[in-house]
Motif scaffolding. Sequence first.
Motif, PDB file in Angstrom:
ATOM      1  N   LEU A 150       0.840  -1.189   0.000  1.00  0.00           N
ATOM      2  CA  LEU A 150       0.000   0.000   0.000  1.00  0.00           C
ATOM      3  C   LEU A 150       0.876   1.240   0.000  1.00  0.00           C
ATOM      4  CD1 LEU A 150      -2.534  -1.155   2.731  1.00  0.00           C
ATOM      5  CD2 LEU A 150      -2.805  -1.303   0.250  1.00  0.00           C
ATOM      6  N   GLU A 151       0.343   2.321  -0.551  1.00  0.00           N
ATOM      7  CA  GLU A 151       1.067   3.590  -0.521  1.00  0.00           C
ATOM      8  C   GLU A 151       0.077   4.730  -0.347  1.00  0.00           C
ATOM      9  OE1 GLU A 151       3.262   3.413  -4.161  1.00  0.00           O
ATOM     10  OE2 GLU A 151       1.549   3.888  -5.405  1.00  0.00           O
ATOM     11  N   GLU A 152       0.565   5.777   0.282  1.00  0.00           N
ATOM     12  CA  GLU A 152      -0.289   6.939   0.505  1.00  0.00           C
ATOM     13  C   GLU A 152      -0.376   7.762  -0.775  1.00  0.00           C
ATOM     14  OE1 GLU A 152      -0.887  10.677   3.573  1.00  0.00           O
ATOM     15  OE2 GLU A 152       0.674   9.198   3.954  1.00  0.00           O
ATOM     16  N   GLN A 153      -1.593   8.167  -1.106  1.00  0.00           N
ATOM     17  CA  GLN A 153      -1.845   8.963  -2.294  1.00  0.00           C
ATOM     18  C   GLN A 153      -1.715  10.455  -1.951  1.00  0.00           C
ATOM     19  OE1 GLN A 153      -2.465   7.222  -5.316  1.00  0.00           O
ATOM     20  NE2 GLN A 153      -1.794   5.638  -3.906  1.00  0.00           N
ATOM     21  N   PRO A 154      -1.582  11.310  -2.961  1.00  0.00           N
ATOM     22  CA  PRO A 154      -1.465  12.748  -2.697  1.00  0.00           C
ATOM     23  C   PRO A 154      -2.632  13.334  -1.889  1.00  0.00           C
ATOM     24  CG  PRO A 154      -0.900  12.274  -4.974  1.00  0.00           C
ATOM     25  CD  PRO A 154      -1.420  11.002  -4.381  1.00  0.00           C
ATOM     26  N   ASP A 155      -3.809  12.727  -2.026  1.00  0.00           N
ATOM     27  CA  ASP A 155      -4.968  13.243  -1.281  1.00  0.00           C
ATOM     28  C   ASP A 155      -5.063  12.661   0.130  1.00  0.00           C
ATOM     29  OD1 ASP A 155      -5.799  10.652  -1.717  1.00  0.00           O
ATOM     30  OD2 ASP A 155      -7.623  11.188  -2.804  1.00  0.00           O
TER      31      ASP A 155
END
Length: 181
Positions: A150-155
């Motif tokens: 998983l990765e954090e998105q810009p939003d």
Amino acid sequence: HLTEQQYRNIIADVFGEHIIVSGSFDPIPRQGGLTAIGAGRATISASSFDKYEKLAYSIAEQVVSESNRSLYIQCKPVQLDQPDDACARSFLKPVGRLLFRRPLDPAEITQAVVLSNRASETLGNFYDGLAFGLASLLVNPKFLFIIDELEEQPDGTIALSDYAMASRISFFFWNTTPDPE
């Protein structure tokens, strides 16, 4: 973890149909009538790991054999009886990317190269040592299990990484690892 068919498909896709995957796999229990759900909850016992380890060495020995090495290993070691970091890395890095379904991080590739080098020194043969490095990738949990990164998105939301999404799509449609594209 990978089903038997997924394992066989990945080996055929990465190394070719002529690499023989001979060995037994422990059955994955079905849940709700589906192996895929059972595989998502399955673990690997010590006896299963032994089977995977034997299978990994069998596959690795075939890949680095004299008859196959020119198909997979684009370099030649400086000396046949010595380790060669650059040649080992140039083979293990792209193969590892296909097996792990994402690029290897620097520590992962270094670990496989160091293992190859130590085995080459002990065995007195670069290709025999390289087989150990490849086998280490084939028994790694990052190969044997489909891991959703998983990765954090810009939003600020969390989503599957691009590699995890590509893996899910590829396993859904073709029951194998994603191709390089």
